[in-house]
Design a protein around this motif. Structure first.
Motif, PDB file in Angstrom:
ATOM      1  N   GLN A  76       0.841  -1.202   0.000  1.00  0.00           N
ATOM      2  CA  GLN A  76       0.000   0.000   0.000  1.00  0.00           C
ATOM      3  C   GLN A  76       0.874   1.249   0.000  1.00  0.00           C
ATOM      4  N   PHE A  93      -6.345  -4.823  -5.417  1.00  0.00           N
ATOM      5  CA  PHE A  93      -5.875  -5.771  -4.413  1.00  0.00           C
ATOM      6  C   PHE A  93      -4.380  -6.055  -4.489  1.00  0.00           C
ATOM      7  N   MET A  96      -2.673  -3.875  -1.945  1.00  0.00           N
ATOM      8  CA  MET A  96      -3.243  -4.011  -0.604  1.00  0.00           C
ATOM      9  C   MET A  96      -2.463  -5.064   0.168  1.00  0.00           C
ATOM     10  N   ASP A  97      -2.584  -5.025   1.478  1.00  0.00           N
ATOM     11  CA  ASP A  97      -2.015  -6.040   2.350  1.00  0.00           C
ATOM     12  C   ASP A  97      -3.134  -6.912   2.891  1.00  0.00           C
ATOM     13  N   HIS A 101      -6.453  -7.836   0.884  1.00  0.00           N
ATOM     14  CA  HIS A 101      -5.858  -8.383  -0.339  1.00  0.00           C
ATOM     15  C   HIS A 101      -6.333  -9.811  -0.581  1.00  0.00           C
ATOM     16  N   ARG A 105      -8.514 -11.058  -3.866  1.00  0.00           N
ATOM     17  CA  ARG A 105      -7.825 -11.963  -4.792  1.00  0.00           C
ATOM     18  C   ARG A 105      -8.559 -13.299  -4.860  1.00  0.00           C
ATOM     19  N   HIS A 358       1.669 -11.988  -3.411  1.00  0.00           N
ATOM     20  CA  HIS A 358       1.343 -11.222  -4.611  1.00  0.00           C
ATOM     21  C   HIS A 358       1.818 -11.900  -5.902  1.00  0.00           C
TER      22      HIS A 358
END
Length: 410
Positions: A76, A93, A96-97, A101, A105, A358
């Motif tokens: 972020q 997303f 995002m954390d 997230h 996802r 990620h």
């Protein structure tokens, strides 16, 4: 301001080596900049430049360490090096954390699950065949427009289930999404915002239609029916942010790997000869294409606390940029990293898809498209000849091509 005057990185004081300059990628000159940083200053601080102060992480294992430590290195509010020049910062997303997230996802990921791709492969093969059969033999044409862009556009249209006649809106919106001063491209930000608002209006209508219909496996239906994301339509900024993410993720990266493979095989003719002698190398070659091309050059993180890393003190709030384009050429991890070797051992050991939470959600989609494409190419053409120098994209984020002129032989 873009300048064609690119200094030799070895002639600069180390503190003036700035790998964020977009013209390095336009002229394919970034390799030596990263090579020097890996050798002399792998955790490197740039104090000025166009994007403000930031740290460059350039070695493979250091990038993995940053990427897999999302508590200290936050995604972020953005995953690109630059800051937005206006207040238009749609959340998505990938930026995002956890836990948000993970929720978002998870809602979209069934659209690219292995089972879903197995169902789609025959359709993709049919469409690849149609694209390739429509190409001129013996005439020059732009591979990017006729093949790379066309195939990824058709795949996106399937994943979003947009009406076939509207499919060309998807690469249009993708290109607008990745055109930004935040990655080194001079941009009319007001026009960019206007176009993306048109994209939002289009998908808002689709969202309501999908929400009222039985659930399916396209991205919009999946999110519209998931209890955790079905209200996203009421947050227009978050909706457009995630649309941008899914469109770009399914377009730019694969498009540029499709182009990059043709370029690399022409630059390394012995590898092309290997491929012709043994088309069974295609799955391994696909991974090598993705490593060698590295279609996204970087991702950025923000330090959430002070941390000693690589002998340097990274302060809370510092911007930390992971240069995938450097990690995939790290001599200490990858043997002969500047060589394109289609029979490379452990070819999938690369970082073009990222690591950790990620890691690219659509990595199997990309690999499938490339594999099917090259399987069908080898059935039809004896050679794809590169004509002249490719024209590259001006961006420190998307590492790609605007024009790859080729000539086909049957």
């Amino acid at each position: 301001m873009v300048s064609d005057e690119i200094p030799d990185p070895w002639s600069l004081p180390i503190d003036q080596v700035d790998p964020s300059r977009a013209e390095l990628y336009l002229h394919n000159r970034h390799g030596d900049y990263f090579r020097r940083l890996r050798q002399e200053d792998p955790v490197h601080f740039t104090a000025g430049g166009s994007f403000g102060p930031y740290w460059s992480i350039t070695k493979f294992n250091d990038i993995v360490a940053v990427e897999t430590n999302h508590k200290v290195f936050s995604s972020q509010p953005s995953i690109v090096i630059g800051e937005p020049t206006d207040d238009f910062v749609p959340p998505m997303f990938i930026a995002m954390d956890p836990p948000k997230h993970d929720v978002q996802r998870h809602a979209a990921s069934p659209g690219v699950s292995p089972a879903r791709l197995s169902d789609l492969e025959a359709l993709i093969r049919e469409r690849v065949g149609t694209i390739l059969d429509g190409l001129p033999i013996g005439e020059e044409f732009n591979w990017v427009e006729r093949v790379s862009k066309e195939l990824t556009t058709q795949m996106l249209a399937i994943l979003f289930d947009v009406p076939w006649e509207d499919r060309y809106l998807l690469p249009y919106w993708s290109d607008v999404s990745t055109t930004s001063e935040a990655v080194g491209i001079p941009t009319d930000m007001a026009e960019r915002k206007r176009i993306l608002m048109e994209c939002l209006a289009y998908f808002t209508r689709l969202w309501h239609e999908r929400a009222a219909a039985p659930p399916k496996f396209d991205f919009i239906s999946l999110m519209a029916h998931n209890p955790e994301t079905r209200d996203m339509v009421n947050d227009p900024m978050e909706l457009i942010g995630n649309l941008m993410l899914l469109i770009v993720g399914g377009n730019d990266t694969t498009r540029n790997s499709i182009s990059g493979g043709v370029v690399a095989l022409n630059q390394f003719p012995r590898q092309y000869a290997k491929l012709k002698a043994d088309p069974g190398l295609i799955p391994n070659m696909v991974s090598e294409i993705i490593r060698y091309q590295t279609p996204l050059s970087h991702m950025r993180r923000l330090a959430t606390e002070d941390i000693e890393f690589g002998g340097k003190l990274i302060r809370k709030g510092d911007k930390v940029v992971m240069w995938y384009a450097s990690g995939n050429r790290d001599e200490t991890v990858i043997d002969q990293p500047d060589e394109f070797l289609i029979d490379r051992d452990r070819a999938r050991h690369h970082m073009a898809f990222g690591f950790g939470i990620h890691r690219c959600m659509g990595n199997r989609v990309a690999e499938m498209q490339l594999r099917v494409l090259w399987e069908e190419i080898m059935k039809r053409f004896s050679h794809i000849e590169l004509v002249g120098e490719p024209r590259r994209v001006l961006s420190n984020f998307v590492n790609g091509f605007e024009e790859v002129t080729v000539r086909l032989r049957q």
